[in-house]
Design an enzyme around this catalytic site. Sequence first.
Site, PDB file in Angstrom:
ATOM      1  N   ALA A 260       0.690  -1.177   0.057  1.00 22.49           N
ATOM      2  CA  ALA A 260       0.066   0.224   0.034  1.00 22.49           C
ATOM      3  C   ALA A 260       0.621   1.219  -0.029  1.00 22.49           C
ATOM      4  O   ALA A 260       1.883   1.319   0.653  1.00 22.49           O
ATOM      5  CB  ALA A 260      -0.737   0.256   1.264  1.00 22.49           C
ATOM      6  N   ASP A 261       0.439   2.249  -0.797  1.00 22.50           N
ATOM      7  CA  ASP A 261       1.043   3.660  -0.526  1.00 22.50           C
ATOM      8  C   ASP A 261       0.737   3.999   0.881  1.00 22.50           C
ATOM      9  O   ASP A 261      -0.197   3.560   1.359  1.00 22.50           O
ATOM     10  CB  ASP A 261       0.548   4.589  -1.686  1.00 22.50           C
ATOM     11  CG  ASP A 261       1.524   5.757  -1.657  1.00 22.50           C
ATOM     12  OD1 ASP A 261       2.381   5.995  -0.897  1.00 22.50           O
ATOM     13  OD2 ASP A 261       1.384   6.433  -2.896  1.00 22.50           O
ATOM     14  N   TYR A 262       1.489   4.668   1.546  1.00 23.26           N
ATOM     15  CA  TYR A 262       1.526   5.043   2.912  1.00 23.26           C
ATOM     16  C   TYR A 262       0.278   5.432   3.316  1.00 23.26           C
ATOM     17  O   TYR A 262      -0.468   6.338   2.755  1.00 23.26           O
ATOM     18  CB  TYR A 262       2.577   6.161   3.168  1.00 23.26           C
ATOM     19  CG  TYR A 262       3.888   5.865   3.289  1.00 23.26           C
ATOM     20  CD1 TYR A 262       4.349   4.620   2.977  1.00 23.26           C
ATOM     21  CD2 TYR A 262       4.962   6.470   4.138  1.00 23.26           C
ATOM     22  CE1 TYR A 262       5.739   4.087   3.049  1.00 23.26           C
ATOM     23  CE2 TYR A 262       6.316   6.152   4.305  1.00 23.26           C
ATOM     24  CZ  TYR A 262       6.767   4.882   3.696  1.00 23.26           C
ATOM     25  OH  TYR A 262       7.860   4.190   3.959  1.00 23.26           O
ATOM     26  N   GLY A 264      -2.609   4.129   2.643  1.00 22.70           N
ATOM     27  CA  GLY A 264      -3.530   3.987   1.493  1.00 22.70           C
ATOM     28  C   GLY A 264      -4.696   3.134   1.939  1.00 22.70           C
ATOM     29  O   GLY A 264      -5.783   3.322   1.607  1.00 22.70           O
TER      30      GLY A 264
END
Length: 739
Positions: A260-262, A264
Site C-alpha cells: 500500500a502507498d503510505y 492508503g
Amino acid sequence: MTLEEKLAQIVGFWEKGDGEVVAPLQGEFTVEQGLDEATVHGLGHITRVYGTRPVDAVERGRWLWDLQRRLVRETRLGIPALVHEECLTGLSAWRAATFPTPLAWGASFDPELVTEMGAAIGGSMRALGVHQGLAPVLDVIRDPRWGRVDECISEDPYVVGTLGTSYVRGLQSTGVHATLKHFVGYSGSQSGRNFAPVHAGGREVEDVLMVPFEMALLDGGARSVMSSYNEIDGVPVAADPRLLTGVLRDRWGFDGTVVADYFGVAFLQILHGVAGDLGEAAGQALAAGVDIELPTGDAYLTPLAEAVRAGRVDEALVDRAVLRALRQKQELGLLDATFDDEPPREVDLDSPEHRRIAARLAEESVVLLSNDGTLPLASPARVAVIGPNADRAEALFGCYSFLNHVLAHHPEVEVGLDSPTVRAALTAELPGTEIVSALGCAVDDDDRTGFDEAVRAATSADVAVLVVGDHAGLFGRGTVGEGCDRDDLELPGVQRELVEAVLATGTPVVLVLLTGRPYAIDWALARCAAVVQAFFPGEEGGTALAGVLSGRVNPSGHLPVSMPRSAGAQPFTYLHPALGGNGDVTNLQSTPALPFGHGLSYTTFVHSDLEVDAQVPTDGHVGASVRVTNTGDRPGADVVQLYARDVVGSVTRPVAQLVGYRRVHLEAGESAVVTFAVPTARLAFSDRDHVRVVEPGEVEVWVGPSCSERETEARTSLTGPVHAIDVDSPRWTAVSVTS
C-alpha cells in the site's frame, strides 16, 4: 502461525518522530506502538530506517543489525524484517549521493546510464541492509500542473517504460527489490490535483497508463508494486480487485508483493468513504490484492484481527498475503538470515563512481531550448549571475531527495553533500571572468525589493545568467512536489517580473530554468538570448549547467514532456488525436510552446535516407533505418527519434507516436546509420471491444528533431488479419548503430 504472527508479517513499523511530516496526513494517525510492542509477534517491514531523519549510516546500521538479531533470536518464528527505503533520486539517506530527478532521466533518453545509476543506488542500499526500494515512479505525465511531475519520467509511455525498466534492472541486479509506483492512474487526476479522482476511460488506462508497468514487470522482473491513492471512475485502486488481481496477477502473471502507498488502506475509510471502519478497509484492500500495509499497521493489525475473529473478513485472505510476504523474504534470503555477521564499519554513500554517474546524467539531461548564438559563452569579461535559484543548492534537488524531503525539517544539520550551485560552479568554470551576483527575488513570494540590485548587476555585465524556477517540497511547502500543485503554469512568485526587469536593461539574458515541471515560458523563448532547461539535475547539476554555459559540455538533452503554452490548454499530450490539436473548430490554440522531443545542440544534426519495410505482417516487426550526420564543427550527441502514425484505425489514433529512439554520439562530420526493429505491438491499441490489437493498414513513419517535424519520412503497410497481442508479444524496439 497464530493470527497475530500472520498480521505482523504484513505490516510495517515506523518511528515517525514528531514534526517531520514526510507522508500525507501523517499526523492523522495517533495510535502508536513502541518497537518492543510492535515486534512481539515478529515484523514484516521496517519503514525508512535511514530515511526518516538524519542519522549516521554506520551507527544506524549497528542499530538495525541488533534489531534483526533480536527478531531472529527472541521471536517464536525467528523471521527478520524486510527493510524498505525511498530511492527515487538515490538512497534517501543523509550524505547519500543524490542523482537527477526522473524527469531528467527522461530528458537524457539514455536507458543504459539509468541502469548504471540504479545499480549504484542498489549497491548502497544492499550494503546498509536495505532490501526494497520504493521506486521507480512509472506514472505517465498527463498534466504539468500536478505537483508530482518531477517524480515522473515523461509524457510518453514508451519512454517511461524503457527508462523505468532500466532502473529496475539496475537496482535489482544488486539484490534489492524495486517497487513500481503508483499503480495505476495517479497522474491522470482531475485538474492536476493530488489525490483527485481520475476520469480516464478504460482505453486510456490500458493504452497509456498501464504500459510502463507492463514493461517493468514482464521485461524488468520487478518484484513489488505499490497501489496508488486515486480512484478511477469511482473505485479506489487500493480496493479494486480488477486491477490489483485481475490485471497484475491473472493477466501479467505477477507473483511478487503489492504494498500500500503510505496510509492508503486507512484512506479507504478516512478519505474515500468506501469502508465504514478500518477493519472493513483492511478487508477490502486484502480482497483486492494489497498484501502489505505501509508504513505501519493502522488497519492490518487490531482492526483486521477483530474483523477476522468476527467473521467479517475471511482469514484465507490474510493467509494469501502472508504467503506472498514470506515468499519475498525467501527470495531476499531473509528466512535463513541470522545477522551473525557485523554491519558495515564504514560506507561511502557518495563515492567517485556515484559522482561520475551523477555528473554524466546531469550533463546529458540539460536541454537547450533556444539560442541566438550567445551560448556557449565566449569568454565574457563580466557575467551577472542572478535569480532565486542561482546560489541555492536546494534548487538542484527534487521533492524526494533527502535534502528537501527530510533535511528541511532539520535546518541545524549540515547538508553533508558537495553540491556546487550554479553561481559557484560558473565561477570555477570561467576563472578569467568576473562574476557578479544578485538574488533579485525569492522563488515564491511577492517581494520585489531585490529587483534594483539585479538590474544594476545586469547593466554592468556583458551577459546576465538568470537562474529561476522551483523549490521542491511537500504538501504546500514548495512550488512543486507531492501536494504542491499549481492552478497556473507561470513561473512562481514574481520571477517573471524579475526576468522582464533584467531584459529591459538590454544586456543579453541567458535564462536557466531549474524546475520540476515545464512552465509556460513562450514569452521568454522569443526574448531571451538563450533558454536552458534543467529538471532538478542533482548534486552535480550546478557543474553540469556551468559546463553547458561555457561550452565544455555540448547540450544533448531532449524534452521528455511538451513545454506548455498555457495552463488553459491542459491536460495536453503530444499523443493526441487530430481533434486534440489546433484546427478550425476552435478559436483557441492547444499547440505547446515547444514539442515533445525538442532539444538543441552547439552542433547540427541531419537525418536522411529513411528506409522502411514496405509491407509487414500485423504480428511482425517493422524494419527501419535512417542516416544521422553531425554537420557541425564539434562533437555531440543526438537522440534519433522514430515516430509513426496509424492513418486509419477503428478508434481515433494519435497524430504522432514515438516507436523507437537511440542516443548516438558523433564526431564533427561523422555519420552513422541507426537501424530499428519495431514490433508491431508498439502500434497496438484497445479496439472498440477493448481488446488490444494491431490492425492492418497504412502507417506513416518519420524521423525528426521532435515529434512535430518530419525531417525524413516513409510509409509501410501492415498486412494480414487483425492481430490480438498478449503478454508474450514483444514490447521493445531493438536498435543498432553502424558507421
